[in-house]
Write a protein that holds these residues in place. Structure first.
Motif, short mmCIF file in Angstrom:
data_model
loop_
_atom_site.label_atom_id
_atom_site.label_comp_id
_atom_site.label_asym_id
_atom_site.label_seq_id
_atom_site.Cartn_x
_atom_site.Cartn_y
_atom_site.Cartn_z
N GLY A 141 0.81 -1.21 0.00
CA GLY A 141 0.00 0.00 0.00
C GLY A 141 0.84 1.26 0.00
O GLY A 141 2.08 1.20 0.00
N PRO A 142 0.19 2.41 0.02
CA PRO A 142 0.92 3.69 -0.05
C PRO A 142 1.64 4.03 1.24
O PRO A 142 1.18 3.70 2.33
N ASP A 256 -4.25 -3.53 -2.26
CA ASP A 256 -4.51 -3.00 -3.60
C ASP A 256 -5.99 -2.61 -3.70
O ASP A 256 -6.68 -2.56 -2.68
N ASN A 257 -6.46 -2.34 -4.90
CA ASN A 257 -7.86 -1.93 -5.07
C ASN A 257 -8.75 -3.09 -5.49
O ASN A 257 -9.88 -2.88 -5.96
N SER A 293 -6.54 2.89 -9.19
CA SER A 293 -5.87 2.58 -7.92
C SER A 293 -5.25 3.82 -7.29
O SER A 293 -5.18 3.94 -6.06
N THR A 294 -4.81 4.77 -8.12
CA THR A 294 -4.22 6.00 -7.58
C THR A 294 -5.27 6.82 -6.84
O THR A 294 -4.99 7.36 -5.76
N GLU A 297 -5.80 5.15 -3.46
CA GLU A 297 -4.70 5.36 -2.52
C GLU A 297 -4.69 6.79 -1.98
O GLU A 297 -4.45 7.01 -0.79
#
Length: 328
Positions: A141-142, A256-257, A293-294, A297
């Motif tokens: 993850g971020p 993740d997504n 996904s961006t 996040e």
């Protein structure tokens, strides 16, 4: 609703937001720059060691942070233990919190205390916040900056958990109201639900969706039938209550997504998951996060930062515990 009632509700909401804003005013990214400048690397190393021992460290720590913040604010009160057995962690809804989450914080606290200049300088609440960020990063993850400066709470009661933690069977209106009470928006709610991209749940939390939905032996129609049959295989009616199922059947240990893609396929494990797609008000956010996904996040980091500001203790409201399991 009368105009006077609406005005009262408006004032209550405004006051709540003002209190939230005042509580996190002391938080700073560089809070420990002088008192314990290497605190983040110390905690990260401890979390990585724990994560290498068991991957359960990641969802356990993340869930612990959420449960802590939603009850008495982000003050590590969920970690406190009491001899009379009346602490938060013994409330039935907290009994499912995995021990590895607690152990992560205790090990990180011990690592910090081993550094002479850092002794009695770093709160357990801040350690939990940093450890949560680290387990998210370790699972893909971020990474994000964490605001610090929380004090540890001195109060932890079993009764305080009541009606403060979302239940697995909640639909969107209840979830939205609960999150809004902490200053969290619908976008924050959906983004934070994405934390279910890692971790697991006990069969008891969704058994009614696969066996007794409205009438005996029926299945919740919002569930994909193939997925429902898999769940029945994993969770027969006489299943051991300790058996768990991954919240994300596709990439259960990767942040993740995929969680949002699952919702679009009818593979949300809990009612509180699938409602995000079945309710039109949140469906557009699910679709956005599933396809971008961006965007997920970025929204997740924003929501986690806001979550970490809930109920921050200041002044004589808290302390820096020497032992995270008991008050000084």
């Amino acid at each position: 609703m009368s105009s006077s009632s609406s005005f009262i509700l408006f004032l209550v909401s405004l006051l709540s937001l003002q209190l939230i804003a005042a509580s996190f005013g002391q938080l700073q990214v560089d809070y420990y720059n002088h008192s314990c400048p290497n605190v983040e690397s110390i905690i990260r190393a401890a979390v990585e060691r724990k994560f290498q021992q068991t991957i359960v460290t990641a969802p356990a720590t993340l869930r612990l942070f959420f449960h802590d913040c939603f009850v008495r604010g982000c003050d590590a009160s969920v970690i406190l233990a009491k001899r009379n057995g009346a602490a938060e962690k013994v409330n039935p809804i907290d009994l499912s919190l995995a021990g590895d989450g607690f152990d992560t914080v205790l090990k990180a606290k011990a690592a910090v205390e081993e550094v002479p200049g850092c002794r009695n300088k770093v709160s357990c609440a801040d350690i939990l916040a940093l450890a949560t960020r680290d387990v998210i990063t370790l699972t893909g993850g971020p990474s994000y900056t964490v605001e610090l400066g929380r004090l540890d709470g001195r109060i932890s009661t079993k009764a305080s958990v009541r009606r403060r933690i979302p239940h697995a069977n909640f639909k969107l209106p209840k979830l939205e109201a609960m999150f809004a009470s902490h200053g969290l928006s619908l976008t924050d709610l959906v983004a934070l639900s994405g934390a279910h991209t890692i971790g697991f749940s006990h069969c008891s939390q969704f058994s009614r969706r696969i066996y007794r939905f409205r009438s005996r032996n029926s299945i919740d129609p919002t569930l994909d039938l193939g997925y429902a049959q898999q769940l029945r295989n994993w969770c027969p009616t006489n299943v051991d209550p300790r058996i768990v199922v991954s919240l994300d059947p596709t990439t259960p240990w990767i942040f993740d997504n995929q969680y949002f893609k699952n919702l679009r396929q009818g593979k949300g494990l809990l009612t509180s998951d699938q409602t995000l797609f079945t309710d039109r008000r949140s469906r557009k956010l699910v679709n956005l996060f599933a396809s971008n996904s961006t965007a997920f996040e970025q929204a997740f980091v924003t929501a986690m930062t806001k979550l970490g500001r809930i109920g921050v203790k200041t002044g004589n409201q808290g302390e820096i515990r020497q032992d995270c399991t008991r008050v000084n």
